[in-house]
Design a protein around this motif. Sequence first.
Motif, PDB file in Angstrom:
ATOM      1  N   LEU A  37    -127.133 -54.496  43.365  1.00 42.48           N
ATOM      2  CA  LEU A  37    -127.819 -55.313  44.367  1.00 42.48           C
ATOM      3  C   LEU A  37    -129.251 -54.863  44.658  1.00 42.48           C
ATOM      4  O   LEU A  37    -129.862 -55.352  45.597  1.00 42.48           O
ATOM      5  CB  LEU A  37    -126.981 -55.367  45.653  1.00 42.48           C
ATOM      6  CG  LEU A  37    -125.596 -56.002  45.461  1.00 42.48           C
ATOM      7  CD1 LEU A  37    -124.839 -56.072  46.770  1.00 42.48           C
ATOM      8  CD2 LEU A  37    -125.700 -57.395  44.845  1.00 42.48           C
ATOM      9  N   ALA A  47    -127.188 -65.619  40.597  1.00 38.34           N
ATOM     10  CA  ALA A  47    -127.824 -64.297  40.453  1.00 38.34           C
ATOM     11  C   ALA A  47    -129.322 -64.486  40.207  1.00 38.34           C
ATOM     12  O   ALA A  47    -129.891 -63.970  39.254  1.00 38.34           O
ATOM     13  CB  ALA A  47    -127.164 -63.485  39.335  1.00 38.34           C
ATOM     14  N   LEU A 105    -128.940 -68.857  44.100  1.00 34.12           N
ATOM     15  CA  LEU A 105    -127.919 -68.070  44.803  1.00 34.12           C
ATOM     16  C   LEU A 105    -127.966 -66.612  44.379  1.00 34.12           C
ATOM     17  O   LEU A 105    -127.991 -66.307  43.181  1.00 34.12           O
ATOM     18  CB  LEU A 105    -126.535 -68.667  44.505  1.00 34.12           C
ATOM     19  CG  LEU A 105    -125.313 -67.956  45.111  1.00 34.12           C
ATOM     20  CD1 LEU A 105    -124.232 -68.977  45.490  1.00 34.12           C
ATOM     21  CD2 LEU A 105    -124.726 -66.902  44.184  1.00 34.12           C
ATOM     22  N   ASP A 106    -127.988 -65.718  45.342  1.00 34.76           N
ATOM     23  CA  ASP A 106    -127.967 -64.285  45.031  1.00 34.76           C
ATOM     24  C   ASP A 106    -127.257 -63.533  46.161  1.00 34.76           C
ATOM     25  O   ASP A 106    -127.329 -63.924  47.321  1.00 34.76           O
ATOM     26  CB  ASP A 106    -129.382 -63.737  44.842  1.00 34.76           C
ATOM     27  CG  ASP A 106    -129.400 -62.460  44.019  1.00 34.76           C
ATOM     28  OD1 ASP A 106    -129.729 -62.522  42.814  1.00 34.76           O
ATOM     29  OD2 ASP A 106    -129.046 -61.394  44.570  1.00 34.76           O
ATOM     30  N   LYS A 107    -126.584 -62.464  45.770  1.00 36.62           N
ATOM     31  CA  LYS A 107    -125.811 -61.685  46.748  1.00 36.62           C
ATOM     32  C   LYS A 107    -126.652 -60.617  47.443  1.00 36.62           C
ATOM     33  O   LYS A 107    -126.284 -60.111  48.493  1.00 36.62           O
ATOM     34  CB  LYS A 107    -124.640 -61.017  46.006  1.00 36.62           C
ATOM     35  CG  LYS A 107    -123.600 -60.422  46.906  1.00 36.62           C
ATOM     36  CD  LYS A 107    -122.423 -59.921  46.080  1.00 36.62           C
ATOM     37  CE  LYS A 107    -121.375 -59.288  46.966  1.00 36.62           C
ATOM     38  NZ  LYS A 107    -120.266 -58.721  46.185  1.00 36.62           N
ATOM     39  N   SER A 108    -127.776 -60.258  46.839  1.00 36.37           N
ATOM     40  CA  SER A 108    -128.533 -59.110  47.337  1.00 36.37           C
ATOM     41  C   SER A 108    -129.508 -59.504  48.446  1.00 36.37           C
ATOM     42  O   SER A 108    -130.462 -60.265  48.198  1.00 36.37           O
ATOM     43  CB  SER A 108    -129.312 -58.484  46.172  1.00 36.37           C
ATOM     44  OG  SER A 108    -130.378 -57.704  46.659  1.00 36.37           O
ATOM     45  N   GLY A 165    -127.526 -61.531  34.381  1.00 35.31           N
ATOM     46  CA  GLY A 165    -126.975 -61.438  35.741  1.00 35.31           C
ATOM     47  C   GLY A 165    -125.456 -61.392  35.747  1.00 35.31           C
ATOM     48  O   GLY A 165    -124.846 -60.677  36.551  1.00 35.31           O
ATOM     49  N   ALA A 177    -123.414 -58.153  35.810  1.00 33.38           N
ATOM     50  CA  ALA A 177    -123.230 -57.375  37.039  1.00 33.38           C
ATOM     51  C   ALA A 177    -121.779 -57.441  37.511  1.00 33.38           C
ATOM     52  O   ALA A 177    -121.347 -56.605  38.301  1.00 33.38           O
ATOM     53  CB  ALA A 177    -124.155 -57.900  38.128  1.00 33.38           C
TER      54      ALA A 177
HETATM   55  C1  LIG Z   1    -131.191 -58.784  36.470  1.00 28.57           C
HETATM   56  S1  LIG Z   1    -131.304 -59.654  37.999  1.00 28.57           S
HETATM   57  C2  LIG Z   1    -131.650 -61.283  37.366  1.00 28.57           C
HETATM   58  C3  LIG Z   1    -132.505 -62.072  38.297  1.00 28.57           C
HETATM   59  C4  LIG Z   1    -133.023 -63.384  37.765  1.00 28.57           C
HETATM   60  N1  LIG Z   1    -131.949 -64.268  37.373  1.00 28.57           N
HETATM   61  C5  LIG Z   1    -133.993 -63.208  36.597  1.00 28.57           C
HETATM   62  O1  LIG Z   1    -133.746 -63.783  35.557  1.00 28.57           O
HETATM   63  O2  LIG Z   1    -134.999 -62.531  36.754  1.00 28.57           O
HETATM   64  C6  LIG Z   1    -129.597 -59.765  38.479  1.00 28.57           C
HETATM   65  C7  LIG Z   1    -129.358 -60.345  39.855  1.00 28.57           C
HETATM   66  O3  LIG Z   1    -127.949 -60.454  40.072  1.00 28.57           O
HETATM   67  C8  LIG Z   1    -127.693 -60.315  41.455  1.00 28.57           C
HETATM   68  N2  LIG Z   1    -126.257 -60.095  41.659  1.00 28.57           N
HETATM   69  C9  LIG Z   1    -125.519 -59.013  41.322  1.00 28.57           C
HETATM   70  N3  LIG Z   1    -124.225 -59.224  41.625  1.00 28.57           N
HETATM   71  C10 LIG Z   1    -124.151 -60.483  42.154  1.00 28.57           C
HETATM   72  C11 LIG Z   1    -123.086 -61.288  42.628  1.00 28.57           C
HETATM   73  N4  LIG Z   1    -121.824 -60.837  42.625  1.00 28.57           N
HETATM   74  N5  LIG Z   1    -123.358 -62.532  43.069  1.00 28.57           N
HETATM   75  C12 LIG Z   1    -124.639 -63.001  43.081  1.00 28.57           C
HETATM   76  N6  LIG Z   1    -125.691 -62.276  42.657  1.00 28.57           N
HETATM   77  C13 LIG Z   1    -125.452 -61.035  42.182  1.00 28.57           C
HETATM   78  C14 LIG Z   1    -128.585 -59.160  41.847  1.00 28.57           C
HETATM   79  O4  LIG Z   1    -128.805 -59.124  43.233  1.00 28.57           O
HETATM   80  C15 LIG Z   1    -129.840 -59.505  41.031  1.00 28.57           C
HETATM   81  O5  LIG Z   1    -130.724 -60.256  41.808  1.00 28.57           O
END
Ligand SMILES: C[S@@+](CC[C@H](N)C(=O)[O-])C[C@H]1O[C@@H](n2cnc3c(N)ncnc32)[C@H](O)[C@@H]1O
Length: 273
Positions: free
Chosen positions: A8, A46, A66-69, A116, A119
């Motif tokens: 996160l 994510a 949508l994102d959890k962080s 994403g 994760a």
């Molecule tokens: C590598 S980043 C990718 C961000 C964006 N999609 C990009 O392409 O730049 C991964 C993202 O996954 C999010 N994430 C991790 N676990 C998650 C979950 N269970 N539900 C939603 N988002 C999540 C993290 O907060 C982070 O913002």
Amino acid sequence: MQCAMENLFAHTADYYDLDTRFMPGTDLDLYRELLEIQGDPVLELASGTGRISIPLAESGASVWALDKSPAMRAVLKRKRAGLPWRVRRRLHPVAGDMARFSFLRRFPLIIIPFRGFQALTDRRQIESCLHHVKRTLAPGGLFVLDLFAPRVGAAVSESATDERIDWVYERPETGELITRASRRRGIDTERRILHTEVVYYVETVDGKRARRADEFSLRYYHRWEVETLLCSVGFEIIAEYGGYDKRPIHAGSDMVFVVRATQKPSALRIMDS
Ligand SMILES: C[S@@+](CC[C@H](N)C(=O)[O-])C[C@H]1O[C@@H](n2cnc3c(N)ncnc32)[C@H](O)[C@@H]1O
């Protein structure tokens, strides 16, 4: 055995965009191309700091991000606040978990860019995410999943590594000197999880130093495992690529899957590489 971490970016969200600043725009090009075919609205799961969501909204699409962080969403909200009103009103940040989400609307395009999905490290979360995507797709909707496959050498060198410097950058807005380093903390080969620590050393213009670090656990996949997983949930694979430029999958390449929901679990179709 090391426990899987939630990924996160609690301490490092402010530096995420520096990591992706050299990424070629090709993943965005692929999403734009699919958006052209499918139409909006788009759901990005994510979605992080909006690296993909913002340009899609700028090109005229309605985007749910949508994102959890909380930390990553805070960066997105900051960036969104600086956008013209006509873009802002099309971009909808949503707090949520990609393993369990619900929307009243259905989407012709759902995407999980840039790894994403990896994760999610627990099998129930992984399957739950795919089921939620399936039920949130509009009829004829497409789902795009982008994963990395570890290079063979990396996958088998299981133990922790020393910290290594990835890049050094002077942030023009603040004059801060930022050094990004990372180290492998271990690999759970049974559950196929890579444990990594990412560290940003930040030195301000007045000489103050800070260390910002997060640990990440990412599940890695073999191509066949993803194909089987997608088909077992009831997705039909339309295309699979070894990169955003649509090259074939090869050992250690990215894996980009474009899939569509079917009525019943589909037979596994082996794609030519
Ligand atoms: C590598 S980043 C990718 C961000 C964006 N999609 C990009 O392409 O730049 C991964 C993202 O996954 C999010 N994430 C991790 N676990 C998650 C979950 N269970 N539900 C939603 N988002 C999540 C993290 O907060 C982070 O913002």
